[in-house]
Structure formats: C-alpha cells, structure tokens
Motif scaffolding. Structure first.
Motif, PDB file in Angstrom:
ATOM      1  N   VAL A 141       0.844  -1.195   0.000  1.00  0.00           N
ATOM      2  CA  VAL A 141       0.000   0.000   0.000  1.00  0.00           C
ATOM      3  C   VAL A 141       0.875   1.239   0.000  1.00  0.00           C
ATOM      4  O   VAL A 141       2.037   1.215   0.404  1.00  0.00           O
ATOM      5  N   ASP A 149      -5.543   2.040   4.238  1.00  0.00           N
ATOM      6  CA  ASP A 149      -5.294   1.473   2.910  1.00  0.00           C
ATOM      7  C   ASP A 149      -5.282  -0.055   2.870  1.00  0.00           C
ATOM      8  O   ASP A 149      -5.816  -0.666   1.937  1.00  0.00           O
ATOM      9  N   MET A 150      -4.658  -0.705   3.861  1.00  0.00           N
ATOM     10  CA  MET A 150      -4.573  -2.168   3.830  1.00  0.00           C
ATOM     11  C   MET A 150      -5.938  -2.810   3.984  1.00  0.00           C
ATOM     12  O   MET A 150      -6.263  -3.792   3.304  1.00  0.00           O
ATOM     13  N   LEU A 153      -7.872  -2.261   0.765  1.00  0.00           N
ATOM     14  CA  LEU A 153      -7.416  -3.169  -0.275  1.00  0.00           C
ATOM     15  C   LEU A 153      -8.001  -4.558  -0.081  1.00  0.00           C
ATOM     16  O   LEU A 153      -8.447  -5.205  -1.042  1.00  0.00           O
TER      17      LEU A 153
END
Length: 231
Positions: A141, A149-150, A153
């Motif tokens: 990321v 973000d992780m 995702l």
C-alpha cells in the motif's frame, strides 16, 4: 451447511495479535542501539512503536537521527532474522480459532507493517498461512497504518462491504486503521498497547483472549468485553 456469521471478513494485525514476537523485536532493537552506541533501550517506548512501519518505529523507539535510519533498518532486519523463527510463537488458541472461523465461512486477512515476504514466510512457518485469503504487508500500500489502505485493499480484493468487516489488533494504529475504513474494530488487550490506550480509540470490542474472536464473528457478542461497557 455454513452458519450465518455477523462478519464476512476479519482482518488481523500480526505482531502482538496473532503472534508473540516481542522477544525478537526487543533483541533486534537492543542490537541496533548497541551499534549506534545508544545507552539503554526504553522497552516501553519500543512497545509503543510496534505496529508502525519499521523506519518510523526505529526512529521513535531509539530516538534516532532520521539520517541514520536507513542503516538502522538494514541492521535491524539482519538481527531480527537471526532469531525470529526461533523466538516467535502464536498466542494461545490462535490456530484453532482461525481454523474454526474458516470452517464457519469467514474470510480472513492480515494487515501488517512487516515486509510482505517476511510476513508470509513467518505465517507459513507457524502453520497459519493457508487459513488466509489475503495478506498485506508494508510494500502493498502507499500509506501505512494507521491509514486505512490495507483494510480497503482487502475489502476490494475480497469484495466485502466495510460494515461486514471486523479489524482486530493490539495497537491504537490497528484500531484507527479499522475506524478509518468504516469497519468494526476489536482490540486485544494482551499485546503491546495498554487497555487505556486502546479504550481511548473506542473499539467496538475489547477482548483478553484470542478465542473470543469466534464468538464475536458469530453473533457480535459472545464472551467478550464490550468496549463501551468495560471498566
């Protein structure tokens, strides 16, 4: 027939949540401090830095000059890799609970600040890699924890809505990551941050035993400590 579960996806932190790696981390930090002639290591400061990207964690834990951090990162990785596989262990109940969640139809993911390669290697060594549908490490990321973000995702790759996701971790960085992804959160109290630190971020749940995760994923309650009612 699979049971109807409250959450379709559970995203776990690794260090301090799934695995006890504190001894390895402390050893590597102390070795780096010795190499940079830093007198003594504040173990409490090191614990507060765990969960951050390695560069940021080293700077925070050892009060390093930012210009020295790249060299410190390489030294840390060498020292950590020397002992990690001997000193890292799963917390009690982790393997059995993960397997039960999978049997119940829950998707599992890991979101860690460790390198992706090292993270996957350790998960294989500990015998839990095959339980996971998604693994994200630091390189996967643009923005690390506590950015969402992780988790975002994982939600995208596995096609899961935020409201069907639970994020589990032992640090405020994990809880903030989950909150910013609009997911429910669960703080584990046996890791690196204190109960008071964790509670200050208002996680949906707080638990003192990993096995309680199964009850939470099942019906959103179980034998757990509800964060709002914890004393």
């Amino acid at each position: 027939m699979l049971r109807e579960m409250k959450y379709r996806l559970v995203v776990f932190d690794f260090d301090g949540t799934l695995a006890d790696s504190e001894e390895s981390i402390m050893y590597a930090m102390e070795c780096v401090a010795r190499d940079f002639v830093i007198p003594g290591v504040d173990r409490a400061r090191v614990k507060r830095s765990i969960g951050l990207p390695l560069q940021q964690g080293l700077e925070m834990a050892l009060c390093l000059d930012p210009l020295k951090v790249p060299v410190a990162v390489e030294l840390y990785r060498q020292y950590y890799n020397d002992v990690a596989f001997d000193k890292t262990r799963l917390f009690p109940g982790v393997k059995q609970s993960l397997e039960r969640l999978v049997r119940n139809g829950v998707l599992l993911a890991v979101a860690s600040s460790k390198s992706t390669h090292g993270l996957e290697a350790m998960m294989r060594f500990l015998g839990i890699f095959d339980s996971f549908s998604f693994v994200a490490g630091a390189q996967d990321v643009e923005r690390p924890k506590p950015a969402p973000d992780m988790v975002m995702l994982a939600l995208k790759v596995l096609d899961v809505r935020p409201q069907d996701c639970l994020v589990v971790g032992d640090t405020v960085f994990d809880i903030e990551m989950g909150l910013r992804a609009s997911a429910d959160t669960c703080a584990v109290t046996y890791g690196h941050h204190s109960v008071d630190e964790l509670r200050s971020f208002n996680p949906t749940f707080m638990i003192d035993s990993f096995a309680h995760i199964v009850s939470i994923a099942d019906d959103g309650d179980g034998h757990c400590l509800l964060a709002q009612g914890s004393q």
